[in-house]
Design an enzyme around this catalytic site. Structure first.
Site, PDB file in Angstrom:
ATOM      1  CD  GLU A  98      -1.272  -0.220   3.641  1.00  0.00           C
ATOM      2  OE1 GLU A  98      -2.123   0.340   3.899  1.00  0.00           O
ATOM      3  OE2 GLU A  98      -1.326  -1.339   4.281  1.00  0.00           O
ATOM      4  CB  CYS A 130      -2.673  -4.268   6.350  1.00  0.00           C
ATOM      5  SG  CYS A 130      -2.186  -2.714   7.006  1.00  0.00           S
ATOM      6  CG  HIS A 252      -2.605  -6.480  10.397  1.00  0.00           C
ATOM      7  ND1 HIS A 252      -1.622  -6.104   9.663  1.00  0.00           N
ATOM      8  CD2 HIS A 252      -3.376  -5.272  10.605  1.00  0.00           C
ATOM      9  CE1 HIS A 252      -1.561  -4.715   9.631  1.00  0.00           C
ATOM     10  NE2 HIS A 252      -2.537  -4.249  10.125  1.00  0.00           N
ATOM     11  CG  ASN A 296       1.746  -1.194  10.951  1.00  0.00           C
ATOM     12  OD1 ASN A 296       1.843  -2.247  10.450  1.00  0.00           O
ATOM     13  ND2 ASN A 296       0.583  -0.212  10.846  1.00  0.00           N
TER      14      ASN A 296
HETATM   15  N1  COA Z   1       1.977   3.329  30.459  1.00  0.00           N
HETATM   16  C1  COA Z   1       1.391   2.057  29.742  1.00  0.00           C
HETATM   17  N2  COA Z   1       0.257   2.140  29.115  1.00  0.00           N
HETATM   18  C2  COA Z   1      -0.175   3.358  28.797  1.00  0.00           C
HETATM   19  C3  COA Z   1       0.573   4.663  29.218  1.00  0.00           C
HETATM   20  C4  COA Z   1       1.375   4.565  30.031  1.00  0.00           C
HETATM   21  N3  COA Z   1       1.982   5.429  30.640  1.00  0.00           N
HETATM   22  N4  COA Z   1      -0.029   5.527  28.488  1.00  0.00           N
HETATM   23  C5  COA Z   1      -1.048   5.175  27.847  1.00  0.00           C
HETATM   24  N5  COA Z   1      -1.074   3.852  27.793  1.00  0.00           N
HETATM   25  C6  COA Z   1      -1.720   2.849  26.848  1.00  0.00           C
HETATM   26  C7  COA Z   1      -3.434   3.135  26.957  1.00  0.00           C
HETATM   27  O1  COA Z   1      -4.029   2.791  28.155  1.00  0.00           O
HETATM   28  C8  COA Z   1      -3.809   2.490  25.778  1.00  0.00           C
HETATM   29  O2  COA Z   1      -3.770   1.189  26.042  1.00  0.00           O
HETATM   30  P1  COA Z   1      -5.169   0.318  25.783  1.00  0.00           P
HETATM   31  O3  COA Z   1      -5.343   0.288  24.107  1.00  0.00           O
HETATM   32  O4  COA Z   1      -4.891  -1.170  26.339  1.00  0.00           O
HETATM   33  O5  COA Z   1      -6.306   1.031  26.372  1.00  0.00           O
HETATM   34  C9  COA Z   1      -2.522   2.673  24.778  1.00  0.00           C
HETATM   35  O6  COA Z   1      -1.456   2.776  25.706  1.00  0.00           O
HETATM   36  C10 COA Z   1      -2.507   3.749  23.741  1.00  0.00           C
HETATM   37  O7  COA Z   1      -2.953   4.870  24.303  1.00  0.00           O
HETATM   38  P2  COA Z   1      -4.238   5.942  23.965  1.00  0.00           P
HETATM   39  O8  COA Z   1      -3.622   6.923  24.487  1.00  0.00           O
HETATM   40  O9  COA Z   1      -5.505   5.024  24.197  1.00  0.00           O
HETATM   41  O10 COA Z   1      -4.023   5.887  22.079  1.00  0.00           O
HETATM   42  P3  COA Z   1      -3.315   6.821  21.452  1.00  0.00           P
HETATM   43  O11 COA Z   1      -3.837   8.259  21.332  1.00  0.00           O
HETATM   44  O12 COA Z   1      -1.886   6.829  21.570  1.00  0.00           O
HETATM   45  O13 COA Z   1      -3.410   6.119  19.797  1.00  0.00           O
HETATM   46  C11 COA Z   1      -3.451   4.275  18.560  1.00  0.00           C
HETATM   47  C12 COA Z   1      -3.197   4.523  19.842  1.00  0.00           C
HETATM   48  C13 COA Z   1      -3.277   2.830  18.147  1.00  0.00           C
HETATM   49  C14 COA Z   1      -4.967   4.566  18.187  1.00  0.00           C
HETATM   50  C15 COA Z   1      -2.598   5.201  17.314  1.00  0.00           C
HETATM   51  O14 COA Z   1      -1.134   4.817  17.841  1.00  0.00           O
HETATM   52  C16 COA Z   1      -2.831   5.022  16.065  1.00  0.00           C
HETATM   53  O15 COA Z   1      -3.862   5.491  15.484  1.00  0.00           O
HETATM   54  N6  COA Z   1      -2.171   4.169  15.266  1.00  0.00           N
HETATM   55  C17 COA Z   1      -2.457   3.915  13.459  1.00  0.00           C
HETATM   56  C18 COA Z   1      -3.622   2.973  13.444  1.00  0.00           C
HETATM   57  C19 COA Z   1      -3.678   1.851  13.709  1.00  0.00           C
HETATM   58  O16 COA Z   1      -2.532   1.086  13.974  1.00  0.00           O
HETATM   59  N7  COA Z   1      -4.824   1.042  13.844  1.00  0.00           N
HETATM   60  C20 COA Z   1      -4.904  -0.206  14.222  1.00  0.00           C
HETATM   61  C21 COA Z   1      -5.657  -1.112  13.458  1.00  0.00           C
HETATM   62  S1  COA Z   1      -5.343  -1.496  11.874  1.00  0.00           S
END
Ligand code: COA
Length: 422
Positions: A98, A130, A252, A296
């Site tokens: 992609e 993906c 994945h 990723n």
């Molecule tokens: N210590 C430990 N864990 C922590 C933390 C800390 N200090 N601070 C946050 N976390 C955890 C959160 O609790 C959360 O865990 P959970 O999902 O089990 O609840 C995790 O870290 C992610 O943090 P959060 O703040 O909820 O999300 P984010 O705004 O950082 O975004 C994604 C996370 C994955 C949505 C983001 O990285 C993203 O958009 N990635 C690209 C898209 C993707 O990969 N999609 C997946 C499907 S294809």
């Protein structure tokens, strides 16, 4: 809607004259020459390191040098998967990506030339976020089932880019996995059965005018899990297999914590959930180890998890059934499985891969940020790149809008002024 039963399910005895036991014969890997440790990113973004290591399950991300791209990665991975092969038996080479480098020409044509593949071997490219590597794998399995003397090479190669200071930044990465498909596979007999779930939605995409992805991360996690549940239910309808039939699971992994979410979703809601107890340390974790170190890799993420499972699980997996789930945003989910073959360890490149992942130099933040913006050609379509990669092939630049790739004959300049390693 009910589905017709499959005439060929994984692991079922084959009547005489039926299809051969098709599956995965070899797995080749390529990672970028450099990596960014999450500790560097957490300092720079003033985010607790624990969030990256535990919350997302990522330790490092692979970073492409300016003379590396999805083609150089694909060629390196393909070269490994094809080592020792009679290339005249290759039916086709399919690039699943992609992060395409041209709107028209298939990237696998460059790999075809770099590896000196015969003109009888077809080359094309396939896209569905993906999960295109799984779609390509399924097509390859059917091709080989009908032409058992032939092999097909599927190469999944991608670079995941979200941009600085975005929630997706710590989940970036890059890599390629080449999957050689044959009628007498040394690694995994998969057969042709699978369960699918397809629906149009907008959780992640990249418009043609952008070089980073648009993503609704939280939504993408929800629709991923829904697709998993639906695809597994279809797979059960088709094959009769339930959760107790699987020794291990590979998913994945856009970030490895997604594997934990998927695993627990399956064990809560999958058919036969009440009969099994969760054991993520054995059933899941070995398949997450490499992905923690690459970031990723989009289409390469599931095959990389499979490689990680086969190369790092301390148990002899011979005869075990592995469950595999592929998700492509936009969206499509595919569940399938495979049975590990006797002698599989001899067909792996485990030592080479562990060394490859361990010896990549770490970049400092400034170099990572400088390399993020890829150099553009001038108005004549010309571009020259410095030799930096430590791989066997490089993107030498452009001449009159044509991309130029070449083998690396000279030793790479790993400590040139262009590279600040820490
Ligand atoms: N210590 C430990 N864990 C922590 C933390 C800390 N200090 N601070 C946050 N976390 C955890 C959160 O609790 C959360 O865990 P959970 O999902 O089990 O609840 C995790 O870290 C992610 O943090 P959060 O703040 O909820 O999300 P984010 O705004 O950082 O975004 C994604 C996370 C994955 C949505 C983001 O990285 C993203 O958009 N990635 C690209 C898209 C993707 O990969 N999609 C997946 C499907 S294809």
């Amino acid at each position: 809607m009910s589905l017709p039963p499959s005439s060929f399910t994984v692991g079922s005895p084959l009547p005489v004259g039926s299809l051969p036991p098709v599956g995965i014969d070899r797995l080749g890997l390529a990672t970028p020459s450099y990596r960014l440790p999450m500790s560097v990113l957490s300092d720079a973004r003033q985010t607790p390191l624990r969030k990256y290591l535990v919350g997302l399950g990522q330790e490092q991300m692979g970073v492409l040098a300016p003379d590396e791209d999805i083609i150089t990665l694909a060629a390196n991975a393909a070269r490994e998967a094809l080592s020792g092969e009679n290339l005249d038996n290759l039916h086709s080479i399919v690039l699943a990506t992609e992060s395409g480098i041209d709107q028209s020409k298939a990237g696998s044509l460059f790999v075809h030339r770099l590896l000196g593949l015969p003109s009888t071997c077809m080359a094309y490219e396939l896209k569905q976020a993906c999960c295109s590597s799984t779609v390509a794998l399924q097509n390859a399995l059917q091709t080989v089932a009908l032409n058992p003397s032939k092999k097909v090479l599927v190469v999944a190669s991608d670079v995941a880019r979200y941009g600085f200071q975005t929630p997706g930044e710590p989940t970036q990465g890059a890599g390629a996995v080449a999957i050689l498909v044959s009628a007498h596979p040394r690694l995994l007999v998969t057969g042709l059965a699978s369960g699918q779930h397809t629906e149009e939605l907008s959780d992640f995409w990249r418009p043609n005018y952008m070089d980073t992805a648009v993503v609704d991360g939280k939504y993408s996690i929800r629709v991923y899990l829904r697709a998993l549940e639906e695809a597994f239910a279809r797979y059960h309808q088709t094959t009769g297999l339930a959760l107790r039939d699987f020794a291990r699971f590979c998913f994945h992994l856009p970030f490895t914590k997604m594997g934990d979410k998927a695993y627990h979703q399956l064990l809560r809601h999958g058919v036969g959930a009440e009969e099994v107890e969760a054991a993520p340390e054995t059933q899941l974790v070995p398949g997450q180890l490499y992905n923690r170190l690459t970031g990723n890799t989009y289409t390469a993420s599931l095959p990389l998890s499979l490689m990680s499972m086969l190369e790092n699980d301390p148990t002899d997996l011979t005869g075990s059934r592995l469950g595999l789930f592929s998700y492509g945003s936009g969206s499509m989910g595919i569940f399938f499985s495979g049975i590990v073959q006797d002698g599989y360890r001899d067909a792996l490149f485990a030592e080479t891969h562990r060394k490859q992942l361990k010896t990549r130099p770490a970049l400092d933040l400034a170099t990572y940020e400088r390399w993020f913006d890829r150099a553009k050609p001038n108005e004549n379509g010309d571009l020259t790149t410095e030799l930096i990669t430590t791989g066997s092939f490089r993107f030498a630049g452009m001449e009159g809008h044509r991309r130029v790739y070449e083998p690396t004959s000279k030793p790479a300049v790993t400590n040139s002024s262009a590279v600040a390693v820490i």
